[in-house]
Scaffold this motif. Sequence first.
Motif, PDB file in Angstrom:
ATOM      1  N   TRP A 140       0.844  -1.206   0.000  1.00 45.70           N
ATOM      2  CA  TRP A 140       0.000   0.000   0.000  1.00 45.70           C
ATOM      3  C   TRP A 140       0.873   1.248   0.000  1.00 45.70           C
ATOM      4  CZ3 TRP A 140      -3.972  -1.637   4.328  1.00 45.70           C
ATOM      5  CH2 TRP A 140      -4.911  -2.518   3.766  1.00 45.70           C
ATOM      6  N   GLU A 149       2.612   1.675  -3.424  1.00 47.90           N
ATOM      7  CA  GLU A 149       1.684   2.098  -4.468  1.00 47.90           C
ATOM      8  C   GLU A 149       1.355   3.582  -4.380  1.00 47.90           C
ATOM      9  OE1 GLU A 149      -1.478  -0.635  -3.799  1.00 47.90           O
ATOM     10  OE2 GLU A 149      -0.593  -2.208  -5.053  1.00 47.90           O
ATOM     11  N   SER A 150       1.570   4.172  -3.211  1.00 49.05           N
ATOM     12  CA  SER A 150       1.278   5.595  -3.044  1.00 49.05           C
ATOM     13  C   SER A 150       2.440   6.489  -3.478  1.00 49.05           C
ATOM     14  CB  SER A 150       0.947   5.902  -1.571  1.00 49.05           C
ATOM     15  OG  SER A 150       2.118   5.851  -0.759  1.00 49.05           O
ATOM     16  N   GLU A 165       8.774  -0.945  -8.659  1.00 49.61           N
ATOM     17  CA  GLU A 165       8.111  -1.882  -9.572  1.00 49.61           C
ATOM     18  C   GLU A 165       8.530  -3.320  -9.295  1.00 49.61           C
ATOM     19  OE1 GLU A 165       7.421  -2.449 -14.401  1.00 49.61           O
ATOM     20  OE2 GLU A 165       9.038  -1.158 -13.652  1.00 49.61           O
ATOM     21  N   LEU A 222       6.896  -4.572  -6.014  1.00 51.94           N
ATOM     22  CA  LEU A 222       5.462  -4.829  -6.150  1.00 51.94           C
ATOM     23  C   LEU A 222       5.183  -6.056  -7.014  1.00 51.94           C
ATOM     24  CD1 LEU A 222       4.084  -1.201  -6.551  1.00 51.94           C
ATOM     25  CD2 LEU A 222       3.710  -2.730  -4.618  1.00 51.94           C
TER      26      LEU A 222
END
Length: 215
Positions: free
Chosen positions: A65, A68-69, A97, A100
């Motif tokens: 999370w 991604e922010s 990247e 994730l």
Amino acid sequence: MSYTWKYPLYLVAHAGGYASIVDPQDESRQLLVALTSEEKALDFMQQFGILGAPRQLNNDREFAWLLESLRAPVTMVCFDPDPLENDVNAAWTATVETLLNDRLEVDYSPWNYPVFLLRQETGFSSIVGLDVEGNEVVVLCLFSNSQLADEYLIKTGDAGVIETLETMAQTREIMEMLREDIAAVAVDPEVRESERVASHCISVETLLNKYLIRA
């Protein structure tokens, strides 16, 4: 390079966001600082005169999370950096990247792991109640920490053994096994005035179809 870490990880709050380091090799890029222990986080804060308390990340989901922010120029992460003049000097660096896509296993579970059940001679501890139509239903007791499970055992006087579920996969397997016998899961049930009650219940079908799946 193979690199692994254990949770919790720590971030350093700074200037309305989190501490990052400008890449000496490419000043258009910054690396988020991730520390693998609270001691290392506090040492980093002291070294750079940053006040406050580090933020703790407890699992892949919370880390994802946060990642991604992030927005450019923060496109990389450095673990346990000790910056030198022309070197981030980190234990490991990776792009956001890569983390994730290749390193984080994220699921939609409505709780953090591990979670705990109470195994009894006849199965797992549960509460018998009525649904909105007045039909009898069985609700599985699930606890977010072992202390709450132990307190529940003491207050109910039941015999049981605390069983730990470490992962989403283990939890899903149990729910699939029990789906014909239970209607829902009671999260952190309590004993109030000799009554077994739960403030939060989630149906088994909702758990299996919405939550206990990979992102």
